[in-house]
Design an enzyme around this catalytic site. Structure first.
Site, short mmCIF file in Angstrom:
data_model
loop_
_atom_site.label_atom_id
_atom_site.label_comp_id
_atom_site.label_asym_id
_atom_site.label_seq_id
_atom_site.Cartn_x
_atom_site.Cartn_y
_atom_site.Cartn_z
N CYS A 1 0.95 -1.40 0.12
CA CYS A 1 -0.01 0.01 0.09
C CYS A 1 1.01 1.28 -0.05
O CYS A 1 1.93 1.02 -0.45
CB CYS A 1 -1.16 0.06 1.17
SG CYS A 1 -0.38 0.31 2.92
N ASP B 1 -8.99 2.67 1.75
CA ASP B 1 -7.95 3.33 2.58
C ASP B 1 -8.71 3.71 3.75
O ASP B 1 -9.18 5.08 3.63
CB ASP B 1 -7.37 4.30 1.70
CG ASP B 1 -5.90 4.62 2.27
OD1 ASP B 1 -5.78 4.42 3.74
OD2 ASP B 1 -5.06 5.29 1.78
N CYS C 1 -1.44 0.68 7.31
CA CYS C 1 -2.97 0.21 7.47
C CYS C 1 -3.22 -0.83 6.67
O CYS C 1 -3.42 -2.09 7.04
CB CYS C 1 -3.75 1.21 7.20
SG CYS C 1 -3.50 2.74 8.22
N ARG C 2 -3.51 -0.73 5.51
CA ARG C 2 -3.95 -1.97 4.55
C ARG C 2 -3.07 -3.17 4.39
O ARG C 2 -3.49 -4.14 4.36
CB ARG C 2 -4.18 -1.37 3.18
CG ARG C 2 -5.45 -0.45 3.28
CD ARG C 2 -5.84 0.39 1.86
NE ARG C 2 -4.67 1.32 1.58
CZ ARG C 2 -4.48 1.85 0.57
NH1 ARG C 2 -5.27 1.79 -0.67
NH2 ARG C 2 -3.42 2.81 0.20
N SER C 3 -1.63 -2.76 3.72
CA SER C 3 -0.86 -4.00 3.52
C SER C 3 -0.45 -4.70 5.05
O SER C 3 -0.47 -5.89 4.54
CB SER C 3 0.22 -3.44 2.74
OG SER C 3 1.16 -2.45 3.48
N ASN D 1 2.59 1.37 4.26
CA ASN D 1 2.71 0.09 5.02
C ASN D 1 2.16 0.22 6.55
O ASN D 1 2.87 -0.35 7.46
CB ASN D 1 3.93 -0.26 4.88
CG ASN D 1 4.18 -1.85 5.10
OD1 ASN D 1 5.41 -2.00 5.60
ND2 ASN D 1 3.33 -2.55 5.00
#
Length: 156
Positions: free
Chosen positions: A13, A130, A18-20, A16
């Site tokens: 993301c 996101d 939150c999402r990934s 690095n």
């Protein structure tokens, strides 16, 4: 004796945090639940350098913990040139990540680069939400989408 992983997957993301890391954690947990964690290596990183060395966002940690997954020990890192040959599959979270990662890929890249939600039938081209600038409930949506995509990737 552990065997060498037969597949290396990296989730990417922007920062690095939150999402990934969420995708990384949920996919690792699915592999562990299936007893195949030694066959697939899982990593995550960001295209940006703002959060290098930081733990995931506390809101992402809380959402993952609510889903039964611990991600708090992960540390953010930035995408490296070596990732393009070390990884077999790079799963990105949104179309901007896709563009950025493809633009950074050297000619020698051997990794397949895809949107993470492309693995979910009917969600091809869809982005993982996101939650960073939104309210806490956005992290629940991100968790839900990451779990769905991780399950679809595991089936793949």
């Amino acid at each position: 004796m552990t065997s060498k992983p037969t597949l290396n997957i990296c989730f990417v993301c922007l920062g690095n945090i939150c999402r990934s890391p969420t995708a990384h954690g949920v996919f690792e947990q699915l592999l562990s639940d299936e007893g195949v964690q030694d066959l697939i290596s899982v990593d995550s990183c960001g295209t940006g350098d703002w959060h290098i060395g930081h733990a995931p966002d506390p809101r992402a940690v809380a959402a993952a913990r609510k889903g039964g997954v611990a991600i708090e020990t992960q540390q953010a890192r930035q995408l490296r040139r070596a990732d393009f040959t070390a990884q077999d599959l790079i799963c990105v979270m949104d179309r901007q990540n896709l563009t950025d990662v493809r633009n950074a890929a050297p000619p020698s890249t051997s990794a397949e680069i895809r949107l993470f939600r492309d693995f979910v039938p009917g969600n091809e081209g869809a982005e993982l939400a996101d939650p960073y600038f939104g309210a806490d409930d956005g992290f629940a949506l991100t968790w839900s989408q990451a779990l769905e995509a991780a399950e679809a990737l595991a089936d793949w």
